[in-house]
Design an enzyme around this catalytic site. Structure first.
Site, mmCIF file in Angstrom:
data_model
loop_
_atom_site.group_PDB
_atom_site.id
_atom_site.type_symbol
_atom_site.label_atom_id
_atom_site.label_comp_id
_atom_site.label_asym_id
_atom_site.label_seq_id
_atom_site.Cartn_x
_atom_site.Cartn_y
_atom_site.Cartn_z
ATOM 1 N N GLN A 1 0.852 -1.193 0.000
ATOM 2 C CA GLN A 1 0.000 0.000 0.000
ATOM 3 C C GLN A 1 0.884 1.238 0.000
ATOM 4 O O GLN A 1 1.963 1.235 0.579
ATOM 5 C CB GLN A 1 -0.913 -0.004 1.225
ATOM 6 C CG GLN A 1 -1.813 -1.213 1.325
ATOM 7 C CD GLN A 1 -2.722 -1.383 0.114
ATOM 8 O OE1 GLN A 1 -3.297 -0.428 -0.394
ATOM 9 N NE2 GLN A 1 -2.835 -2.608 -0.365
ATOM 10 N N GLY A 2 0.415 2.292 -0.643
ATOM 11 C CA GLY A 2 1.176 3.543 -0.656
ATOM 12 C C GLY A 2 1.959 3.754 -1.928
ATOM 13 O O GLY A 2 2.675 4.744 -2.062
ATOM 14 N N CYS A 3 1.828 2.833 -2.864
ATOM 15 C CA CYS A 3 2.515 2.956 -4.143
ATOM 16 C C CYS A 3 1.496 3.342 -5.213
ATOM 17 O O CYS A 3 0.384 2.809 -5.228
ATOM 18 C CB CYS A 3 3.175 1.636 -4.538
ATOM 19 S SG CYS A 3 4.437 1.078 -3.385
ATOM 20 N N ALA A 4 1.873 4.256 -6.085
ATOM 21 C CA ALA A 4 0.979 4.649 -7.173
ATOM 22 C C ALA A 4 0.806 3.492 -8.158
ATOM 23 O O ALA A 4 -0.270 3.283 -8.703
ATOM 24 C CB ALA A 4 1.520 5.876 -7.892
ATOM 25 N N SER A 5 1.866 2.727 -8.363
ATOM 26 C CA SER A 5 1.815 1.555 -9.238
ATOM 27 C C SER A 5 1.379 0.345 -8.423
ATOM 28 O O SER A 5 1.363 0.381 -7.199
ATOM 29 C CB SER A 5 3.200 1.275 -9.824
ATOM 30 O OG SER A 5 3.692 2.396 -10.489
#
Length: 137
Positions: free
Chosen positions: A48-52
């Protein structure tokens, strides 16, 4: 406290003057990184916390840390490969002692990644540290 694999990446970055060349190198690292089994790309392994889309599956054997990882973005898969070079093969205690921001700063990544990619990279490091700490407990 960087591994020989990470030191090799750092040395390569020293020789590459242009950031486009460095980005290409990170992408090549991602292309060379072993693909993750599709069956492991589940919510439990998603970072979680990744744009990808990013997945990290820890592998701990004999007290040594390793992981499989993947992303739907080539540059991010390259960043996963960089983190793998930084952490793979370390003991669980050594994982906790790695100063990832300092090591990654040696590559200049923190200055040249978008804020979204930097946040994603931090989220991956936090996930790795959390998994190793839980396994050590």
């Amino acid at each position: 406290m960087a591994s020989p694999a990470f030191e090799e990446i750092a040395e390569t970055f020293e020789f590459l003057d242009d950031w486009e060349d460095r980005y290409r190198h990170v992408i090549e690292l991602g292309k060379a990184f072993a693909p993750m089994d599709e069956a492991l790309k589940v919510p439990a392994t998603k970072v979680q916390g990744c744009a990808s889309q990013v997945w990290i599956q820890p592998v701990i054997e004999g007290g040594r840390f390793d992981f499989q990882g993947d992303s739907d973005a080539m540059i991010v898969k390259g960043l996963i490969a960089v983190l793998h070079a930084l952490y793979a093969g370390l003991t669980l205690a050594e994982v906790a002692r790695v100063d990832a921001p300092a090591e990654l700063a040696r590559l200049g990544l923190t200055d040249h990644l978008s804020s979204q990619r930097s946040n994603g990279l931090r989220a991956m490091v936090e996930r790795i540290r959390k998994v190793a700490a839980e396994a050590a407990a």
